[in-house]
Design a protein around this motif. Structure first.
Motif, PDB file in Angstrom:
ATOM      1  N   ASP A  14      -8.342  -9.217  24.080  1.00 38.77           N
ATOM      2  CA  ASP A  14      -7.788  -9.741  22.598  1.00 38.77           C
ATOM      3  C   ASP A  14      -9.337  -9.081  21.571  1.00 38.77           C
ATOM      4  O   ASP A  14     -10.614  -8.969  22.151  1.00 38.77           O
ATOM      5  CB  ASP A  14      -9.390 -11.204  23.538  1.00 38.77           C
ATOM      6  N   ALA A  15      -9.162  -9.254  20.397  1.00 34.42           N
ATOM      7  CA  ALA A  15      -9.922  -8.581  18.960  1.00 34.42           C
ATOM      8  C   ALA A  15      -9.544  -9.332  17.757  1.00 34.42           C
ATOM      9  O   ALA A  15      -8.316  -9.480  18.089  1.00 34.42           O
ATOM     10  CB  ALA A  15      -9.649  -7.338  19.797  1.00 34.42           C
ATOM     11  N   THR A  16     -10.489  -9.598  17.479  1.00 33.97           N
ATOM     12  CA  THR A  16     -10.624 -10.409  16.170  1.00 33.97           C
ATOM     13  C   THR A  16     -10.977  -9.149  15.041  1.00 33.97           C
ATOM     14  O   THR A  16     -10.728  -7.606  15.461  1.00 33.97           O
ATOM     15  CB  THR A  16     -11.433 -10.756  15.689  1.00 33.97           C
ATOM     16  N   PRO A  17      -9.678  -8.763  14.079  1.00 33.82           N
ATOM     17  CA  PRO A  17      -9.309  -7.905  13.344  1.00 33.82           C
ATOM     18  C   PRO A  17     -11.351  -7.131  12.857  1.00 33.82           C
ATOM     19  O   PRO A  17     -10.989  -6.351  12.635  1.00 33.82           O
ATOM     20  CB  PRO A  17      -9.454  -8.697  11.362  1.00 33.82           C
ATOM     21  N   VAL A  18     -12.053  -7.839  12.676  1.00 35.69           N
ATOM     22  CA  VAL A  18     -13.362  -7.411  12.427  1.00 35.69           C
ATOM     23  C   VAL A  18     -13.415  -6.328  13.584  1.00 35.69           C
ATOM     24  O   VAL A  18     -14.211  -4.995  13.381  1.00 35.69           O
ATOM     25  CB  VAL A  18     -14.576  -8.598  12.961  1.00 35.69           C
ATOM     26  N   GLU A  19     -13.130  -6.846  14.763  1.00 35.04           N
ATOM     27  CA  GLU A  19     -13.423  -6.277  16.209  1.00 35.04           C
ATOM     28  C   GLU A  19     -12.632  -4.807  16.103  1.00 35.04           C
ATOM     29  O   GLU A  19     -12.994  -3.444  16.301  1.00 35.04           O
ATOM     30  CB  GLU A  19     -13.347  -7.189  17.334  1.00 35.04           C
ATOM     31  N   LEU A  72      -1.525  -0.861   7.312  1.00 34.03           N
ATOM     32  CA  LEU A  72      -2.104  -2.251   8.488  1.00 34.03           C
ATOM     33  C   LEU A  72      -2.088  -1.681   9.649  1.00 34.03           C
ATOM     34  O   LEU A  72      -2.404  -0.595  10.222  1.00 34.03           O
ATOM     35  CB  LEU A  72       0.346  -2.449   8.900  1.00 34.03           C
ATOM     36  N   VAL A  73      -2.169  -2.306  10.682  1.00 34.40           N
ATOM     37  CA  VAL A  73      -3.223  -2.193  12.147  1.00 34.40           C
ATOM     38  C   VAL A  73      -2.231  -2.306  12.782  1.00 34.40           C
ATOM     39  O   VAL A  73      -1.694  -3.980  12.362  1.00 34.40           O
ATOM     40  CB  VAL A  73      -4.589  -2.778  12.469  1.00 34.40           C
ATOM     41  N   GLN A  78      -3.551   2.917  12.804  1.00 33.37           N
ATOM     42  CA  GLN A  78      -3.171   2.439  11.832  1.00 33.37           C
ATOM     43  C   GLN A  78      -1.996   3.307  10.036  1.00 33.37           C
ATOM     44  O   GLN A  78      -2.297   4.636  11.120  1.00 33.37           O
ATOM     45  CB  GLN A  78      -4.582   2.956  11.170  1.00 33.37           C
ATOM     46  N   VAL A  79      -1.518   2.347  10.177  1.00 34.30           N
ATOM     47  CA  VAL A  79      -0.850   3.307   8.520  1.00 34.30           C
ATOM     48  C   VAL A  79      -0.497   2.604   7.860  1.00 34.30           C
ATOM     49  O   VAL A  79      -0.701   0.892   7.659  1.00 34.30           O
ATOM     50  CB  VAL A  79       1.499   2.997   9.638  1.00 34.30           C
ATOM     51  N   GLU A  80      -0.167   3.291   6.551  1.00 38.00           N
ATOM     52  CA  GLU A  80       0.296   3.157   5.241  1.00 38.00           C
ATOM     53  C   GLU A  80       1.193   2.089   5.144  1.00 38.00           C
ATOM     54  O   GLU A  80       2.310   2.064   5.340  1.00 38.00           O
ATOM     55  CB  GLU A  80       0.078   4.245   4.330  1.00 38.00           C
ATOM     56  N   THR A 109       2.112  -6.325  14.142  1.00 41.82           N
ATOM     57  CA  THR A 109       1.548  -6.301  12.341  1.00 41.82           C
ATOM     58  C   THR A 109       0.062  -7.160  13.885  1.00 41.82           C
ATOM     59  O   THR A 109       0.728  -7.796  13.824  1.00 41.82           O
ATOM     60  CB  THR A 109       1.945  -6.545  11.443  1.00 41.82           C
ATOM     61  N   SER A 110      -1.257  -6.232  13.937  1.00 42.98           N
ATOM     62  CA  SER A 110      -2.078  -7.112  13.720  1.00 42.98           C
ATOM     63  C   SER A 110      -2.799  -8.018  12.775  1.00 42.98           C
ATOM     64  O   SER A 110      -3.267  -9.105  12.554  1.00 42.98           O
ATOM     65  CB  SER A 110      -3.385  -6.643  14.560  1.00 42.98           C
TER      66      SER A 110
END
Length: 337
Positions: A89-94, A185-186, A306-308, A325-326
Motif C-alpha cells: 500500500d502506498a499513496t502517490p505522496v508516499e 508516469l509512475v 518513473q518514465v517520461e 500506472t499508479s
C-alpha cells in the motif's frame, strides 16, 4: 586441513572469478576446534574475488569476506525464488518520497515541507523542488525563493508537482507565471512476477558500484567533471543499491545495464539501457528480472519506476512486464525571471 589447497585442487569449488556478480552458495573454514575445522555456509551475491579474498552479500546483514584459501566448496545457485505477494500500500505522496530517497540529490534544503534539490544539473529529479505539503509561506513568495535558490546555482527552477500532494493553487500559480510542464508516469508491478520473467539470467552480473564499464553505457553521463561527480553520488545513493550489467565481448562495453534501489517493501528500477545493436534480444527483461530477484531476496514485494510520458518504447516494454500506472506527476519549469 588448516588452509585448503589451490582452488583448482578442490573439486567441490565450482566457481571462479568469472562468477563475480552471480548468486552463489559457498562453504568456508571459519575456525578450528583442536585440529577439526569448523565450517560456515553463506548464500548471496559474489560481489568480489581478488587477491584479498572473496566477498559475499547475503540477503541481510553485513557482507561476508574471507581469504580464498578458506574456501572449501562453492557453486552458482538459481535466482532467489520470489514469492507472490500483493503490491504494498502506498499513496502517490508516499511513492514520491520513496523515489526521492532512492535518487538522493547532492544538495538538499528544506523550504517548509518542500525540499529543494540540486545536483549540478544531473537529471530533473535531482535538480527540482519536491513540492509536497506546505512551503511555510504564500505560494508566490515560495516560488520566488525557489527561483532564487536555483539561480544562485546556475540552474533552471523545476518544481515537482504531484496531485494529490502538492498545495492547492500551486498549478494555477505556476500557470500564471508561464511555467512549462513535462509529465512523468509512475508505474508499479508485483515484484515476484517480474523476478520470474524472461531468460538469459546467467549473463547478468550484479555489483554494488557502477564502474567505468557500466557508466560507459549510461546515456546521462557526459565529459563534464562536475556533472560526472554528481552523477556518481546520486547513482550510488539510496538504502540498498544494486547495478546490473550484461558484459560485452572482452575489451568491449557492456550490452545492457540497469539499476535498482531497495527501500523496505519497494524496489525502484531505472537506468535500463541496451546497446542499439543488441536490442530485442530480451536483455532488458533479463536485467530487470535479476535485479527483481535480488530485491525480493532483501524483502521487497513491489516494483516501481518513473518514465517520461512520451517514451513510447519504454512504456511498451514495461506494459509487457506487467507494470500499470499508479499516478502521473509533472515537472514544471519556471521561466527565467
Amino acid at each position: 586441513m588448516r588452509a585448503g589447497g589451490p582452488v583448482q585442487e578442490r573439486p567441490e569449488v565450482r566457481i571462479d572469478r568469472s562468477d563475480v556478480g552471480r548468486r552463489v552458495s559457498v562453504r568456508r573454514v571459519c575456525g578450528f576446534v583442536g585440529d577439526r575445522p569448523v565450517f560456515r555456509d553463506a548464500i548471496g551475491v559474489l560481489t568480489s574475488w581478488d587477491d584479498h579474498g572473496l566477498t559475499i552479500a547475503p540477503r541481510a546483514g553485513e557482507p561476508v569476506t574471507f581469504a580464498e584459501r578458506l574456501l572449501v566448496a562453492g557453486k552458482v545457485v538459481p535466482l532467489f525464488p520470489a514469492r507472490r505477494a500483493p503490491l504494498p500500500d502506498a499513496t502517490p505522496v508516499e511513492l514520491q518520497r520513496t523515489a526521492a530517497r532512492g535518487w538522493p540529490a547532492v544538495e538538499q534544503e528544506a523550504l517548509g515541507d518542500w525540499t529543494l534539490r540540486a545536483s549540478a544539473g544531473f537529471t530533473r529529479r535531482a535538480n527540482s523542488v519536491q513540492a509536497l505539503g506546505d512551503p511555510g509561506r504564500p505560494l508566490p513568495e515560495a516560488l520566488t525563493a525557489v527561483r532564487a535558490w536555483y539561480a544562485a546555482r546556475g540552474l533552471p527552477a523545476w518544481i515537482e508537482v504531484v496531485t494529490p500532494g502538492s498545495p492547492d493553487g500551486l498549478r494555477a500559480e505556476l500557470d500564471r507565471l508561464g511555467a512549462a510542464y513535462a509529465p512523468t508516469l509512475v508505474r508499479t508491478a508485483p515484484l515476484a512476477a517480474l523476478a520470474r520473467t524472461g531468460s538469459g539470467h546467467d549473463k547478468v552480473r550484479l555489483s554494488r558500484t557502477a564502474d567505468a564499464s557500466w557508466l560507459s553505457l549510461y546515456r546521462r553521463v557526459t565529459d563534464d567533471p562536475a556533472l560526472e561527480e554528481a552523477a556518481r553520488r546520486v547513482l550510488h545513493g539510496g538504502p540498498s543499491v544494486w547495478f546490473a550489467t550484461v558484459p560485452g565481448a572482452p575489451g568491449q562495453p557492456p550490452l545492457a545495464i540497469g539499476r535498482c534501489v531497495i527501500d523496505g517493501p519497494w524496489a525502484c528500477f531505472g537506468a535500463i539501457e541496451v546497446q542499439p545493436y543488441a536490442r530485442r534480444a530480451g536483455m532488458a527483461t533479463a536485467v530487470m528480472a535479476v535485479l527483481a530477484a535480488r530485491a525480493a531476496e532483501e524483502g521487497a514485494t513491489g516494483a516501481y519506476l518513473q518514465v517520461e510520458a512520451d517514451n513510447a518504447g519504454a512504456i511498451a516494454l514495461y506494459d509487457g512486464l506487467g507494470f500499470t500506472t499508479s499516478h502521473t506527476y509533472h515537472y514544471a519549469r519556471l521561466p527565467q525571471g
